[in-house]
Design a protein around this motif. Structure first.
Motif, PDB file in Angstrom:
ATOM      1  N   ASN A  54     -10.252  -6.444  -4.394  1.00  0.00           N
ATOM      2  CA  ASN A  54     -10.873  -5.942  -5.396  1.00  0.00           C
ATOM      3  C   ASN A  54     -10.731  -4.633  -5.662  1.00  0.00           C
ATOM      4  O   ASN A  54     -11.080  -3.906  -6.691  1.00  0.00           O
ATOM      5  CB  ASN A  54     -12.381  -6.559  -5.478  1.00  0.00           C
ATOM      6  CG  ASN A  54     -12.942  -5.850  -4.556  1.00  0.00           C
ATOM      7  OD1 ASN A  54     -12.582  -5.541  -3.470  1.00  0.00           O
ATOM      8  ND2 ASN A  54     -14.391  -5.590  -4.671  1.00  0.00           N
ATOM      9  N   LYS A  55     -10.260  -3.821  -4.706  1.00  0.00           N
ATOM     10  CA  LYS A  55     -10.169  -2.393  -4.503  1.00  0.00           C
ATOM     11  C   LYS A  55      -9.453  -2.204  -3.223  1.00  0.00           C
ATOM     12  O   LYS A  55      -9.339  -2.762  -2.444  1.00  0.00           O
ATOM     13  CB  LYS A  55     -11.174  -1.596  -4.582  1.00  0.00           C
ATOM     14  CG  LYS A  55     -12.136  -1.623  -3.438  1.00  0.00           C
ATOM     15  CD  LYS A  55     -13.419  -0.886  -3.561  1.00  0.00           C
ATOM     16  CE  LYS A  55     -14.404  -0.988  -2.275  1.00  0.00           C
ATOM     17  NZ  LYS A  55     -15.477   0.041  -2.450  1.00  0.00           N
ATOM     18  N   PRO A  56      -8.493  -1.004  -3.269  1.00  0.00           N
ATOM     19  CA  PRO A  56      -7.549  -0.706  -2.293  1.00  0.00           C
ATOM     20  C   PRO A  56      -8.417  -0.427  -1.094  1.00  0.00           C
ATOM     21  O   PRO A  56      -9.505   0.150  -0.948  1.00  0.00           O
ATOM     22  CB  PRO A  56      -6.760   0.408  -2.662  1.00  0.00           C
ATOM     23  CG  PRO A  56      -6.825   0.458  -4.495  1.00  0.00           C
ATOM     24  CD  PRO A  56      -8.198  -0.134  -4.524  1.00  0.00           C
ATOM     25  N   VAL A  57      -7.721  -0.500   0.148  1.00  0.00           N
ATOM     26  CA  VAL A  57      -8.343   0.285   1.352  1.00  0.00           C
ATOM     27  C   VAL A  57      -8.089   1.545   1.530  1.00  0.00           C
ATOM     28  O   VAL A  57      -7.237   2.020   0.833  1.00  0.00           O
ATOM     29  CB  VAL A  57      -7.898  -0.601   2.606  1.00  0.00           C
ATOM     30  CG1 VAL A  57      -8.266  -2.095   2.568  1.00  0.00           C
ATOM     31  CG2 VAL A  57      -6.436  -0.469   2.613  1.00  0.00           C
ATOM     32  N   GLU A  58      -8.828   2.388   2.252  1.00  0.00           N
ATOM     33  CA  GLU A  58      -8.648   3.652   2.191  1.00  0.00           C
ATOM     34  C   GLU A  58      -7.851   4.141   3.349  1.00  0.00           C
ATOM     35  O   GLU A  58      -7.085   4.915   3.467  1.00  0.00           O
ATOM     36  CB  GLU A  58      -9.982   4.192   2.650  1.00  0.00           C
ATOM     37  CG  GLU A  58     -10.880   4.147   1.374  1.00  0.00           C
ATOM     38  CD  GLU A  58     -12.087   5.126   1.386  1.00  0.00           C
ATOM     39  OE1 GLU A  58     -12.463   5.402   2.632  1.00  0.00           O
ATOM     40  OE2 GLU A  58     -13.159   4.898   0.844  1.00  0.00           O
ATOM     41  N   GLY A  90      -4.011   2.293  -1.378  1.00  0.00           N
ATOM     42  CA  GLY A  90      -3.293   2.293  -2.868  1.00  0.00           C
ATOM     43  C   GLY A  90      -3.177   0.747  -3.551  1.00  0.00           C
ATOM     44  O   GLY A  90      -2.655   1.155  -4.776  1.00  0.00           O
ATOM     45  N   LEU A  91      -2.955  -0.064  -2.553  1.00  0.00           N
ATOM     46  CA  LEU A  91      -2.304  -1.415  -2.980  1.00  0.00           C
ATOM     47  C   LEU A  91      -3.470  -2.218  -3.245  1.00  0.00           C
ATOM     48  O   LEU A  91      -4.601  -2.391  -2.401  1.00  0.00           O
ATOM     49  CB  LEU A  91      -1.440  -1.942  -1.835  1.00  0.00           C
ATOM     50  CG  LEU A  91       0.053  -1.087  -1.924  1.00  0.00           C
ATOM     51  CD1 LEU A  91       0.881  -1.844  -0.899  1.00  0.00           C
ATOM     52  CD2 LEU A  91       0.446  -0.880  -3.220  1.00  0.00           C
ATOM     53  N   LEU A  92      -3.445  -3.410  -4.132  1.00  0.00           N
ATOM     54  CA  LEU A  92      -4.575  -4.393  -4.295  1.00  0.00           C
ATOM     55  C   LEU A  92      -3.979  -5.839  -3.670  1.00  0.00           C
ATOM     56  O   LEU A  92      -4.911  -6.698  -3.895  1.00  0.00           O
ATOM     57  CB  LEU A  92      -4.748  -4.588  -5.792  1.00  0.00           C
ATOM     58  CG  LEU A  92      -5.515  -3.484  -6.477  1.00  0.00           C
ATOM     59  CD1 LEU A  92      -5.815  -3.478  -7.877  1.00  0.00           C
ATOM     60  CD2 LEU A  92      -6.684  -3.433  -5.943  1.00  0.00           C
ATOM     61  N   ASN A  93      -2.904  -5.868  -2.798  1.00  0.00           N
ATOM     62  CA  ASN A  93      -2.593  -6.903  -2.266  1.00  0.00           C
ATOM     63  C   ASN A  93      -1.636  -6.784  -0.872  1.00  0.00           C
ATOM     64  O   ASN A  93      -1.397  -5.855  -0.648  1.00  0.00           O
ATOM     65  CB  ASN A  93      -1.760  -7.911  -3.290  1.00  0.00           C
ATOM     66  CG  ASN A  93      -0.316  -7.238  -3.305  1.00  0.00           C
ATOM     67  OD1 ASN A  93      -0.141  -6.199  -3.959  1.00  0.00           O
ATOM     68  ND2 ASN A  93       0.595  -8.015  -2.991  1.00  0.00           N
ATOM     69  N   GLY A  94      -1.570  -7.874   0.097  1.00  0.00           N
ATOM     70  CA  GLY A  94      -0.755  -7.948   1.246  1.00  0.00           C
ATOM     71  C   GLY A  94      -0.210  -9.033   1.147  1.00  0.00           C
ATOM     72  O   GLY A  94      -0.501 -10.130   0.524  1.00  0.00           O
ATOM     73  N   SER A  95       1.041  -9.354   1.611  1.00  0.00           N
ATOM     74  CA  SER A  95       1.663 -10.540   1.811  1.00  0.00           C
ATOM     75  C   SER A  95       2.313 -10.931   3.214  1.00  0.00           C
ATOM     76  O   SER A  95       2.397  -9.831   4.021  1.00  0.00           O
ATOM     77  CB  SER A  95       2.729 -10.483   0.831  1.00  0.00           C
ATOM     78  OG  SER A  95       3.705  -9.653   1.203  1.00  0.00           O
ATOM     79  N   LEU A  96       2.345 -11.965   3.361  1.00  0.00           N
ATOM     80  CA  LEU A  96       3.196 -12.604   4.375  1.00  0.00           C
ATOM     81  C   LEU A  96       4.076 -13.741   4.217  1.00  0.00           C
ATOM     82  O   LEU A  96       3.736 -14.473   2.977  1.00  0.00           O
ATOM     83  CB  LEU A  96       2.379 -12.960   5.716  1.00  0.00           C
ATOM     84  CG  LEU A  96       1.205 -14.243   5.564  1.00  0.00           C
ATOM     85  CD1 LEU A  96       2.021 -15.421   5.587  1.00  0.00           C
ATOM     86  CD2 LEU A  96       0.227 -14.048   6.789  1.00  0.00           C
TER      87      LEU A  96
END
Length: 306
Positions: A54-58, A90-96
């Motif tokens: 819901n928001k980027p990590v720092e 800065g990103l709102l997603n990650g993937s594998l």
């Protein structure tokens, strides 16, 4: 010179007011979860699984997933790069990436992979969005259920001239066979029976070889992969059909005391999803029963009975 104290006081009050109106930063960690709770990976391809925020990590955060289900790791699927999501600022997603290597195990389509997000420092796992189920599919581009619907006894109606002459109109020389989509190869159908002890009258072979002690109760004809569909172009609803070259085993009646024999099949034709018709030239190699090496018979296979 005019005194500057009133201006200084007003400026100070404005700055103080603006500071009070600014909302305080939200100290809660980002919430992470799966957007979809079910996905499908195409055999001999891969699926990019997304973890949403819901928001980027720092700072960079790793979220591991627990893998379960009845799919076999290393055989049915592989997780490229390990079972973790790397979340970047800065990103709102990650993937594998989940890869499903090609193999001949038809039972894989009945198995599933379950990915469950594990607690991780720096993010909060969304309740109810922490588990993803991944099934397997063959993909493909042809609407195979037209000819092989996903039911127990899918009847594909056929008509033949028994030779090189055109197939007659109407129900002349009518037969049917149970047609099923291949469970290992996309855009391929075959002929069989839901009962493993029975077969199906593919290409009306029971009638063709009835003089060789073959009956409707004995033949046990099963062709798991018989017809390969090849679209004319991307997105086309028509194209060509390949009769997959192979030897088909036909069983004689038990009372005959004679062993089974093999008939070779090959050939091809066309298909049309709009009309639901397959036009085929099938070549039979009958040398095993003392016949010619190449006998042409024409067929029309249709999704609906005439």
């Amino acid at each position: 010179m005019k005194p500057f104290f009133p201006l200084l006081i007003i400026t100070t009050l404005l700055l103080t007011s603006c500071e009070k109106e600014q909302p305080a930063s939200n100290p809660a960690p980002p919430i992470a979860g799966f957007g979809n709770l079910s996905e499908a990976v195409v055999v001999d391809s891969f699926l990019e699984v997304q973890l949403l925020l819901n928001k980027p990590v720092e700072i960079p955060v790793e979220v591991e997933v627990a893998v379960s289900g009845d799919a076999v790791p290393g055989t049915d699927f592989e997780i490229e790069g390990g079972n973790r999501f790397l979340l970047q600022p800065g990103l709102l997603n990650g993937s594998l990436r989940i890869r499903a290597p090609k193999n001949e195990d038809s039972e894989r389509l009945d198995r599933s992979i379950h990915l469950r997000l594990m607690p991780a420092e720096g993010v909060q796992i969304a309740e109810g969005r922490d588990t993803l189920t991944i099934d397997f599919t063959l993909g493909g581009t042809v609407d195979l259920p037209i000819w092989a619907p996903n039911i127990t006894f899918p009847q594909l109606w056929g008509y033949t001239s028994f030779g090189a002459e055109p197939v007659p109109a109407g129900r002349t020389n009518e037969f049917f066979a149970f047609a099923y989509a291949s469970r290992t190869t996309p855009d391929v159908i075959g002929f069989g029976h839901p009962d493993p002890e029975k077969g199906s009258n593919a290409f009306n072979m029971v009638r063709i070889y009835s003089d060789f002690d073959v009956s409707s109760a004995s033949h046990f004809i099963r062709i798991p992969e018989a017809l390969r569909f090849i679209p004319a172009n991307e997105g086309a609803t028509f194209g060509t059909v390949e009769v997959i070259e192979q030897q088909v085993t036909i069983t004689r009646t038990e009372s005959s005391g004679l062993p089974p024999f093999e008939i070779g099949i090959s050939g091809g034709g066309t298909y049309d999803e709009i009309t639901g018709a397959l036009q085929l030239d099938v070549y039979f190699d009958e040398t095993a029963i003392g016949g010619p090496q190449s006998v042409l018979r024409k067929y029309v296979l249709e999704s609906e009975r005439r």
